[in-house]
Design a protein around this motif. Structure first.
Motif, PDB file in Angstrom:
ATOM      1  N   ALA A 108      -8.090  33.893 -10.371  1.00  0.00           N
ATOM      2  CA  ALA A 108      -8.385  33.865 -12.005  1.00  0.00           C
ATOM      3  C   ALA A 108      -9.642  33.531 -12.091  1.00  0.00           C
ATOM      4  N   ARG A 109     -10.129  33.928 -13.497  1.00  0.00           N
ATOM      5  CA  ARG A 109     -11.436  33.833 -14.059  1.00  0.00           C
ATOM      6  C   ARG A 109     -11.892  32.172 -13.960  1.00  0.00           C
ATOM      7  N   TYR A 110     -10.963  31.443 -14.307  1.00  0.00           N
ATOM      8  CA  TYR A 110     -11.236  29.989 -14.336  1.00  0.00           C
ATOM      9  C   TYR A 110     -10.300  29.193 -13.788  1.00  0.00           C
ATOM     10  N   LYS A 111     -10.779  28.099 -12.984  1.00  0.00           N
ATOM     11  CA  LYS A 111      -9.740  27.052 -12.317  1.00  0.00           C
ATOM     12  C   LYS A 111      -9.557  26.042 -13.586  1.00  0.00           C
ATOM     13  N   ILE A 112      -8.345  26.012 -13.692  1.00  0.00           N
ATOM     14  CA  ILE A 112      -8.139  24.928 -14.929  1.00  0.00           C
ATOM     15  C   ILE A 112      -7.029  24.002 -14.474  1.00  0.00           C
ATOM     16  N   TYR A 113      -7.705  22.627 -15.050  1.00  0.00           N
ATOM     17  CA  TYR A 113      -6.811  21.346 -14.678  1.00  0.00           C
ATOM     18  C   TYR A 113      -6.308  21.012 -15.921  1.00  0.00           C
ATOM     19  N   ILE A 114      -5.005  21.007 -16.129  1.00  0.00           N
ATOM     20  CA  ILE A 114      -4.162  20.262 -17.097  1.00  0.00           C
ATOM     21  C   ILE A 114      -3.864  19.033 -16.911  1.00  0.00           C
ATOM     22  N   ILE A 115      -4.222  17.931 -17.821  1.00  0.00           N
ATOM     23  CA  ILE A 115      -3.957  16.509 -17.159  1.00  0.00           C
ATOM     24  C   ILE A 115      -3.124  16.102 -18.704  1.00  0.00           C
ATOM     25  N   ASP A 116      -1.856  15.902 -18.347  1.00  0.00           N
ATOM     26  CA  ASP A 116      -0.961  15.408 -19.594  1.00  0.00           C
ATOM     27  C   ASP A 116      -1.067  13.935 -19.490  1.00  0.00           C
ATOM     28  N   GLU A 117      -0.922  13.262 -20.875  1.00  0.00           N
ATOM     29  CA  GLU A 117      -0.782  11.841 -21.192  1.00  0.00           C
ATOM     30  C   GLU A 117      -2.153  11.190 -20.236  1.00  0.00           C
ATOM     31  N   VAL A 118      -3.196  11.891 -20.448  1.00  0.00           N
ATOM     32  CA  VAL A 118      -4.292  11.322 -19.912  1.00  0.00           C
ATOM     33  C   VAL A 118      -4.851  10.146 -19.979  1.00  0.00           C
ATOM     34  N   HIS A 119      -4.429   9.350 -21.067  1.00  0.00           N
ATOM     35  CA  HIS A 119      -4.839   7.880 -21.467  1.00  0.00           C
ATOM     36  C   HIS A 119      -3.954   7.069 -20.141  1.00  0.00           C
ATOM     37  N   MET A 120      -3.282   7.504 -19.436  1.00  0.00           N
ATOM     38  CA  MET A 120      -2.562   6.614 -18.365  1.00  0.00           C
ATOM     39  C   MET A 120      -3.188   6.726 -17.330  1.00  0.00           C
ATOM     40  N   LEU A 121      -4.371   7.451 -17.032  1.00  0.00           N
ATOM     41  CA  LEU A 121      -5.309   7.173 -16.076  1.00  0.00           C
ATOM     42  C   LEU A 121      -5.821   5.566 -15.928  1.00  0.00           C
ATOM     43  N   SER A 122      -6.093   5.172 -14.741  1.00  0.00           N
ATOM     44  CA  SER A 122      -6.622   3.834 -14.552  1.00  0.00           C
ATOM     45  C   SER A 122      -8.136   3.925 -14.906  1.00  0.00           C
ATOM     46  N   LYS A 123      -8.670   2.614 -15.038  1.00  0.00           N
ATOM     47  CA  LYS A 123     -10.196   2.767 -15.513  1.00  0.00           C
ATOM     48  C   LYS A 123     -11.097   3.238 -14.448  1.00  0.00           C
ATOM     49  N   ASN A 124     -10.632   2.845 -13.166  1.00  0.00           N
ATOM     50  CA  ASN A 124     -11.185   3.354 -12.146  1.00  0.00           C
ATOM     51  C   ASN A 124     -11.045   5.083 -12.041  1.00  0.00           C
ATOM     52  N   LYS A 154     -18.691  11.842 -14.104  1.00  0.00           N
ATOM     53  CA  LYS A 154     -19.643  12.757 -13.592  1.00  0.00           C
ATOM     54  C   LYS A 154     -19.491  14.152 -13.750  1.00  0.00           C
ATOM     55  N   THR A 155     -17.998  14.434 -12.804  1.00  0.00           N
ATOM     56  CA  THR A 155     -17.545  15.821 -12.440  1.00  0.00           C
ATOM     57  C   THR A 155     -17.289  16.540 -14.085  1.00  0.00           C
ATOM     58  N   LEU A 156     -16.535  15.323 -15.054  1.00  0.00           N
ATOM     59  CA  LEU A 156     -16.288  15.900 -16.313  1.00  0.00           C
ATOM     60  C   LEU A 156     -17.474  16.284 -17.322  1.00  0.00           C
ATOM     61  N   GLU A 157     -18.856  15.687 -17.006  1.00  0.00           N
ATOM     62  CA  GLU A 157     -20.071  15.878 -17.595  1.00  0.00           C
ATOM     63  C   GLU A 157     -20.439  17.391 -17.305  1.00  0.00           C
ATOM     64  N   GLU A 158     -20.594  17.349 -15.879  1.00  0.00           N
ATOM     65  CA  GLU A 158     -21.433  18.591 -15.532  1.00  0.00           C
ATOM     66  C   GLU A 158     -20.468  19.353 -14.294  1.00  0.00           C
ATOM     67  N   PRO A 159     -19.264  20.034 -14.891  1.00  0.00           N
ATOM     68  CA  PRO A 159     -18.373  20.631 -13.838  1.00  0.00           C
ATOM     69  C   PRO A 159     -19.031  21.935 -13.502  1.00  0.00           C
ATOM     70  N   PRO A 160     -18.498  22.490 -12.520  1.00  0.00           N
ATOM     71  CA  PRO A 160     -18.881  24.086 -12.138  1.00  0.00           C
ATOM     72  C   PRO A 160     -18.253  25.023 -13.037  1.00  0.00           C
ATOM     73  N   ALA A 161     -19.348  26.108 -13.249  1.00  0.00           N
ATOM     74  CA  ALA A 161     -19.121  27.081 -14.509  1.00  0.00           C
ATOM     75  C   ALA A 161     -17.620  27.584 -14.165  1.00  0.00           C
ATOM     76  N   HIS A 162     -16.926  27.626 -13.258  1.00  0.00           N
ATOM     77  CA  HIS A 162     -15.572  28.165 -13.116  1.00  0.00           C
ATOM     78  C   HIS A 162     -14.399  27.160 -13.512  1.00  0.00           C
ATOM     79  N   VAL A 163     -14.824  25.957 -13.705  1.00  0.00           N
ATOM     80  CA  VAL A 163     -13.878  25.017 -13.992  1.00  0.00           C
ATOM     81  C   VAL A 163     -13.762  24.608 -15.432  1.00  0.00           C
ATOM     82  N   LYS A 164     -12.566  24.479 -16.009  1.00  0.00           N
ATOM     83  CA  LYS A 164     -12.199  24.086 -17.183  1.00  0.00           C
ATOM     84  C   LYS A 164     -11.071  22.698 -17.193  1.00  0.00           C
TER      85      LYS A 164
END
Length: 534
Positions: free
Chosen positions: A128-144, A151-161
């Protein structure tokens, strides 16, 4: 051997939005995405938030298709109208595309789950053109887990959404929110839902009454998925008509355990009238018909809210609203003041909460409504404190909300008629206001402590501002005074002048006066004779 029939797919899955055009009620978000794609201003992370069933996960999948669509000829680029025919579109729709990864954060909450994503984003997309990660109910992730993702979310590679969805955005850390482009998906209006459900019924070969679809749309509370689940149940509950299944409003009310609006209005009327025996009998009748006590309390709350909105001048007319309902709301709004309506709302709301957690729901419902009938007629705390300070007796009116709409204290303290009010002003030494009330005010509605009037052009502009404190001083109560454009009764001065004119005309028509006027043409009638005659 014949092919086995395909298993039934529930409506919520069968009619999930497959394009942005099918995504109802989210026009602002679609327009923003279209502009971003057209101008090449694509964020690296999107956050979709809203109540259940408004299309958060569906929107995330549509964005994944929009970003990876290559068109039927394989030469297309990102578009707000993905073709739905190319391999990426088909694979994403079927949930099997290797570069579009969906993860449920409710079952993958730990830092190890996020570490797998962090390791994988370093590698380019397979097809595909982009590698895409869909995370549902993201608020359930732990603090850690959130911290590991930052860091990855702030500066992801250009091919990732990253595409996040959540129903509880307040639980998502601000550090994550600040790194995402946020879309707040709105509750879908009931009229749009009803139209959507009508289209689905046509496709399913089902006939549904408009009132039935309106009830389902209201019960859905802005959620397309919830509404489709209810519609699915209603179709299963329906009976065969002449040619097709027929979903009726009566069946939907029975299925949902709702009382019809007419019976709720009758119950509301009994509550206002203070008829204890009739009220308790009506509550038990509703219960016998299968109406849940909580639904009954909710219906009364909704009706109180509707009356208050009409009282405030808001137009709440809807296609499903009958003429009888509009007339009843208008009548109650004219009879009840804001103070008793607010008190009625608070009492019903407290009763609703009690019924929701009660061991004996129907008994709690009856007790709550009896409390509404009696407590609504009590003096407000300020008036009660004043009466206690003055040392006077605290006389309570009869049970029922209707008396509380016109007074918060013993009715004997208030002037019964408009002339009585003017006389009270004279006795209190407020002659100017008394004269203005007499000469320049036409009564539209006099129901102490409610007073609506129509002014004559001679009435001073600051009349209402001077009248309110004077009313408080004269009667000891706070009044609701409103200037109305509706022509009221003639002013007392006009009434007196009219009576004098009638008396003069009667005198002039008597034979003796006619003969005297004929003999003495320059003669005139003495005012004292008119007054004596009147």
């Amino acid at each position: 051997m014949s092919d086995s029939p395909q298993p039934y797919r529930v409506l919520a899955r069968k009619y999930r939005s497959r394009s942005f055009r099918e995504l109802i009620g989210q026009d602002a978000m679609v327009q923003t995405l279209a502009n971003a794609i057209r101008r090449g201003r694509l964020a690296h992370a999107f956050l979709m938030t809203g109540v259940r069933g408004v299309g958060k996960t569906s929107t995330a999948r549509l964005i994944a298709k929009a970003l990876n669509c290559i068109g039927p000829d394989g030469q297309g680029g990102p578009t707000i109208d993905p073709c739905g025919l190319c391999e990426p579109c088909v694979a994403i729709a079927e949930g099997r595309h290797i570069d579009v990864v969906e993860m449920d954060a409710a079952s993958h909450t730990g830092v190890d789950d996020v570490r797998e994503i962090i390791e994988a984003v370093r590698y380019a997309a397979v097809s595909a053109r982009y590698k895409i990660y869909i995370i549902d109910e993201v608020h359930m992730l732990s603090k850690n887990a959130f911290n590991a993702l930052l860091k990855t979310l702030e500066e992801p590679p250009a091919h990732v959404k990253f595409l996040f969805a959540t129903t509880e955005v307040n639980k998502v850390p601000v550090t994550v929110l600040s790194r995402c482009q946020r879309f707040d998906l709105r509750r879908i209006p009931a009229d749009l839902l009803a139209t959507h459900f009508a289209n689905i019924c046509d496709k399913e070969g089902v006939t549904a009454e408009p009132d039935a679809l309106a009830l389902i749309a209201q019960a859905a509370e802005g959620s397309a998925r919830d509404g489709l689940s209810i519609l699915d149940q209603a179709i299963a509950h329906a009976e065969m008509g002449e040619e097709r299944l027929l979903v009726t409003a009566v069946q939907v009310r029975d299925m949902l355990g709702l009382s019809d609006r007419g019976s709720t209005r009758r119950l509301f009327g009994l509550l206002l009238e203070g008829d204890t025996a009739a009220l308790l009998e009506a509550v038990r009748d509703h219960y016998a018909l299968g109406v849940e006590p909580l639904a009954l309390m909710r219906g009364l709350l909704e009706l109180t809210h509707a009356v208050t909105l009409v009282k405030a001048g808001r137009d709440i007319a809807s296609p499903g609203q009958s003429a009888e309902e509009r007339e009843a709301l208008s009548q109650w709004a004219s009879q009840l003041g804001f103070a008793p309506l607010h008190r009625l709302w608070q009492l019903l709301l407290k009763g609703h909460d009690e019924v929701a957690g009660a061991i004996l729901p129907i008994e709690s419902c009856e007790m709550a409504l009896l409390r509404v009938m009696h407590a609504a007629a009590m003096p407000d705390p300020g008036e009660l404190a004043r009466l206690l300070r003055e040392g006077g007796p605290v006389a309570l009116p009869a049970p029922g909300v209707a008396p509380a709409a016109s007074s918060s204290a013993p009715a004997a303290r208030l002037p019964a008629t408009f002339p009585d009010l003017i006389e009270a002003f004279w006795q209190k030494g407020k002659g100017q206001l008394a004269q203005e009330l007499h000469d320049c005010v036409g009564v539209v509605r006099y129901a102490p402590p409610q007073f609506d009037y129509h002014p004559t052009p001679q009435l001073p502009s600051d009349f209402t501002a001077r009248l309110l404190p004077a009313l408080r001083d004269v009667t000891g109560l706070s009044w609701q005074v409103a200037q109305s454009d509706t022509p009221g009764e003639p002013t007392l001065l006009q009434q007196e002048q009219g009576k004098a004119a009638d008396a003069r005309a009667r005198i002039l028509e008597t034979p003796v006066v006619k003969a005297a006027m004929a003999a003495f043409p320059d003669a005139d009638l003495d005012d004292r004779l008119e007054q004596w005659s009147a």
